[in-house]
Design an enzyme around this catalytic site. Sequence first.
Site, PDB file in Angstrom:
ATOM      1  N   ASP A  15     -10.400  -7.803  -5.593  1.00  0.00           N
ATOM      2  CA  ASP A  15     -11.393  -8.583  -4.835  1.00  0.00           C
ATOM      3  C   ASP A  15     -12.255  -9.447  -5.739  1.00  0.00           C
ATOM      4  O   ASP A  15     -12.656 -10.550  -5.357  1.00  0.00           O
ATOM      5  CB  ASP A  15     -12.289  -7.639  -4.024  1.00  0.00           C
ATOM      6  CG  ASP A  15     -11.623  -7.184  -2.733  1.00  0.00           C
ATOM      7  OD1 ASP A  15     -10.446  -7.528  -2.508  1.00  0.00           O
ATOM      8  OD2 ASP A  15     -12.288  -6.469  -1.948  1.00  0.00           O
ATOM      9  N   SER A  34      -5.969   6.583  -2.801  1.00  0.00           N
ATOM     10  CA  SER A  34      -7.398   6.862  -2.791  1.00  0.00           C
ATOM     11  C   SER A  34      -8.131   6.292  -3.999  1.00  0.00           C
ATOM     12  O   SER A  34      -8.420   5.110  -4.032  1.00  0.00           O
ATOM     13  CB  SER A  34      -7.654   8.365  -2.612  1.00  0.00           C
ATOM     14  OG  SER A  34      -6.925   9.135  -3.506  1.00  0.00           O
ATOM     15  N   LYS A  51      -4.778   5.476   1.592  1.00  0.00           N
ATOM     16  CA  LYS A  51      -5.744   6.536   1.905  1.00  0.00           C
ATOM     17  C   LYS A  51      -7.149   5.997   1.643  1.00  0.00           C
ATOM     18  O   LYS A  51      -7.609   5.924   0.518  1.00  0.00           O
ATOM     19  CB  LYS A  51      -5.499   7.787   1.058  1.00  0.00           C
ATOM     20  CG  LYS A  51      -6.487   8.912   1.355  1.00  0.00           C
ATOM     21  CD  LYS A  51      -6.162  10.151   0.532  1.00  0.00           C
ATOM     22  CE  LYS A  51      -7.181  11.251   0.816  1.00  0.00           C
ATOM     23  NZ  LYS A  51      -8.519  10.920   0.297  1.00  0.00           N
TER      24      LYS A  51
END
Length: 460
Positions: A300, A289, A314
């Site tokens: 990214d 998470s 998650k």
Amino acid sequence: MRRGFVTGLVSLVVLSLPLVGSAANRDSYNQLNLFGEVFERIRRDYVEPVDDEKLIEAAINGMLQSLDPHSSYLDAKGYRDMQVQTRGEFGGLGIEVTMDTQLGLVRVISPIDGSPADKAGVKPNDLIVAIDGEQVQGLTLADAVERMRGPAGSNIVVTLRREGLAQDFDVNITRAVIPVDAVRVEAKGSIGYMRVRSFNERTDEQLEDGIAKLEREAGHMTGLILDLRNNPGGLLDQAVAVSDAFLEQGEIVSTRGRDPQAVQRFNARAGDVIHGLPMVVLINGGSASASEIVAGALQDHGRAVVLGTKSFGKGSVQTLIPLPGHGAMRLTTSRYYTPSGRSIQAKGIEPDVVVDQPIVSPLGVVIHPRSEADLRGHLENDQEPTTPATALPDDAKPEQVQPGDAKPGATAPGAQPAAPVGNPPVPGSDEDYQLQRALELLRGVALFNRQRDNALALNG
């Protein structure tokens, strides 16, 4: 609970339905009547007397847990415990522990300096055999930790087994308020090592303090390793703050609920606390998470190399909704997406460099990889075709002991990755193989940069 209260509760739910004579609403009324009928039959005919309040709480919890593995009901005590976890301090002994799976005992990794355990003489590698006379063997790590926590000023007797001593011995310890250090740092030569254990209310400020400490200890710091392994998550706003610390601009994460128009985006502000130094982020199957938000954002944007093994997967956000006079409801309200728009729900973050951590396991023990996709009832990844869940064997279910993601100002523990089978090396130690590979990578980058600068100066 009085019968009148129960009747009033059911009536309140019924009246909250839209007063429109649709078939769907009529069916909802019928289902609520069914619930009332079952409830009354249990109260009247069950073989032993039952507690009305516990029955209602169980029904509410069952309804929420049927949605997904992370939605649930917290009673008043569970809600208080959750608030303690997110504040980042609790009453306890001040030791970091792990489970020695071969012995079935809790092993001390290290006492916190100046903590009650430290003052009582607890040492690294001590084995905790019993807590207040109750044997530890047979307890989960979460159960043992829960028994060691308690109100500040209360006493506890811990039975220890220490290598080199013939007999176990008791240690009397008085609990105190223990601040949870979410961030631990150590200089590895000129490279900074930062381990983020959780995302509580103090993580961002501890990160800033940790960077300042590393700059003092490392001198001319040439790179940073951000260790998110076995970090089960925490507060969404803290994941955003940690990501923002290393990014100059751009989106960090977006969340999307049931309404496709209700998209919330979190963006980075100018300012990189390590001024663009090379970074490696360590992840594994226990990174979930909030940890995945940070790893995904830095990956990214090309800000860090992600090294290790695939994360837990998650990709949902839970909102903690207080229920006055009772506890709280933890409800999955949105999915989150990395800056490139990818969902990691039931998929995880794939590392740029795959490095497994060697773990010694007892002969015959099979290690089952555990992830969000293994949980029954998990949310599907909305960017991939729906696939049936792969259920784990009954003896390999993930434990539900750690906090998960939540919106700012709240937290939501849910089904989270369990500790790996076997005895992995202590994170940050010389035996930590993944860390050593990360150090080699950053040292290689530093060497390349020095040679490039020397060449430029020579030809300048």
